[in-house]
Design a protein around this motif. Structure first.
Motif, PDB file in Angstrom:
ATOM      1  N   HIS A  30       1.037  -0.770   0.250  1.00 37.71           N
ATOM      2  CA  HIS A  30       0.245   0.053  -0.025  1.00 37.71           C
ATOM      3  C   HIS A  30       0.935   1.157  -0.108  1.00 37.71           C
ATOM      4  O   HIS A  30       0.580   2.550   0.638  1.00 37.71           O
ATOM      5  N   ARG A  31       1.929   1.270  -0.429  1.00 33.19           N
ATOM      6  CA  ARG A  31       3.223   2.585  -0.055  1.00 33.19           C
ATOM      7  C   ARG A  31       2.585   3.318  -1.147  1.00 33.19           C
ATOM      8  O   ARG A  31       3.025   4.319  -1.159  1.00 33.19           O
ATOM      9  N   LYS A  32       1.988   3.385  -2.046  1.00 33.94           N
ATOM     10  CA  LYS A  32       2.053   4.689  -3.228  1.00 33.94           C
ATOM     11  C   LYS A  32       0.509   4.735  -3.179  1.00 33.94           C
ATOM     12  O   LYS A  32      -0.652   5.678  -3.627  1.00 33.94           O
ATOM     13  N   LYS A  33      -0.172   4.382  -1.858  1.00 34.64           N
ATOM     14  CA  LYS A  33      -1.727   5.390  -1.565  1.00 34.64           C
ATOM     15  C   LYS A  33      -1.582   6.807  -0.776  1.00 34.64           C
ATOM     16  O   LYS A  33      -0.381   7.015  -0.100  1.00 34.64           O
ATOM     17  N   PHE A  68     -15.085   6.977  -2.237  1.00 36.87           N
ATOM     18  CA  PHE A  68     -13.429   7.310  -2.360  1.00 36.87           C
ATOM     19  C   PHE A  68     -12.314   7.027  -1.823  1.00 36.87           C
ATOM     20  O   PHE A  68     -11.179   7.644  -1.460  1.00 36.87           O
ATOM     21  N   VAL A  69     -12.358   5.505  -1.460  1.00 42.86           N
ATOM     22  CA  VAL A  69     -11.001   4.643  -1.359  1.00 42.86           C
ATOM     23  C   VAL A  69     -10.655   3.924  -2.497  1.00 42.86           C
ATOM     24  O   VAL A  69     -11.793   3.872  -3.717  1.00 42.86           O
ATOM     25  N   SER A  70      -9.556   2.914  -2.124  1.00 40.91           N
ATOM     26  CA  SER A  70      -9.623   2.242  -3.518  1.00 40.91           C
ATOM     27  C   SER A  70     -10.789   1.232  -3.793  1.00 40.91           C
ATOM     28  O   SER A  70     -11.551   1.230  -3.449  1.00 40.91           O
ATOM     29  N   LYS A  71     -10.316   0.994  -5.074  1.00 42.59           N
ATOM     30  CA  LYS A  71     -11.375  -0.510  -5.766  1.00 42.59           C
ATOM     31  C   LYS A  71     -10.691  -1.840  -5.887  1.00 42.59           C
ATOM     32  O   LYS A  71      -9.416  -1.461  -6.256  1.00 42.59           O
ATOM     33  N   LYS A  72     -11.332  -2.430  -6.248  1.00 40.84           N
ATOM     34  CA  LYS A  72     -10.323  -3.696  -7.246  1.00 40.84           C
ATOM     35  C   LYS A  72      -9.903  -4.291  -7.003  1.00 40.84           C
ATOM     36  O   LYS A  72      -8.753  -4.064  -7.611  1.00 40.84           O
TER      37      LYS A  72
END
Length: 139
Positions: A30-33, A68-72
């Motif tokens: 998850h470093r690029k979130k 509003f958050v990450s998906k898939k």
């Protein structure tokens, strides 16, 4: 959040220098979130109805944040374990069950971690309801 009650959000910033480490360099993808968001609610009262109400606050806010958050898949952080995203009974469907939460926790690293776990712990001795599963034995 004010309408819901006691629910809280914690935003931990990611990215920056942290994003320079490749996603596949460690199990943590998850470093690029931009942020890790932690949903929390605390209470001291002891009643099934009160517990249900507070947990519902978290579920309502979680659903609201979906756009509003990450998906898939929607991502999750293993150190904030969430059994609502899946559990594993370590039976014949262990890999399939583990993939549900495993992709959220480990992203593209999941299958690599399954192979390592299978090689290091083929009997799946070290396990919990959301651990990395092992592949079925070929025996």
């Amino acid at each position: 959040m004010i309408e819901l009650g006691k629910i809280g959000l914690v935003f931990n910033p990611y990215g920056g220098k942290m994003a320079e480490v490749p996603v596949t360099a460690t199990p943590f993808p998850h470093r690029k979130k931009l942020f890790k968001i932690q949903y929390s609610v605390n209470w001291k009262e002891n009643s099934p109805e009160i517990e249900k109400g507070y947990l519902n606050q978290a579920k309502v806010l979680y659903r609201f944040m979906t756009g509003f958050v990450s998906k898939k898949p929607r991502s999750a952080y293993l150190n904030y374990r969430d059994v609502d995203i899946g559990v594993n009974d370590h039976g014949k469907n262990s890999y399939k069950e583990g993939k549900v939460y495993g992709k959220k926790y480990f992203g593209v690293n999941f299958d690599r971690l399954v192979k390592i776990k299978t090689a290091v712990d083929p009997g799946n001795f070290f396990r919990n309801e959301q651990s990395i599963p092992t592949l079925p034995s070929k025996a």
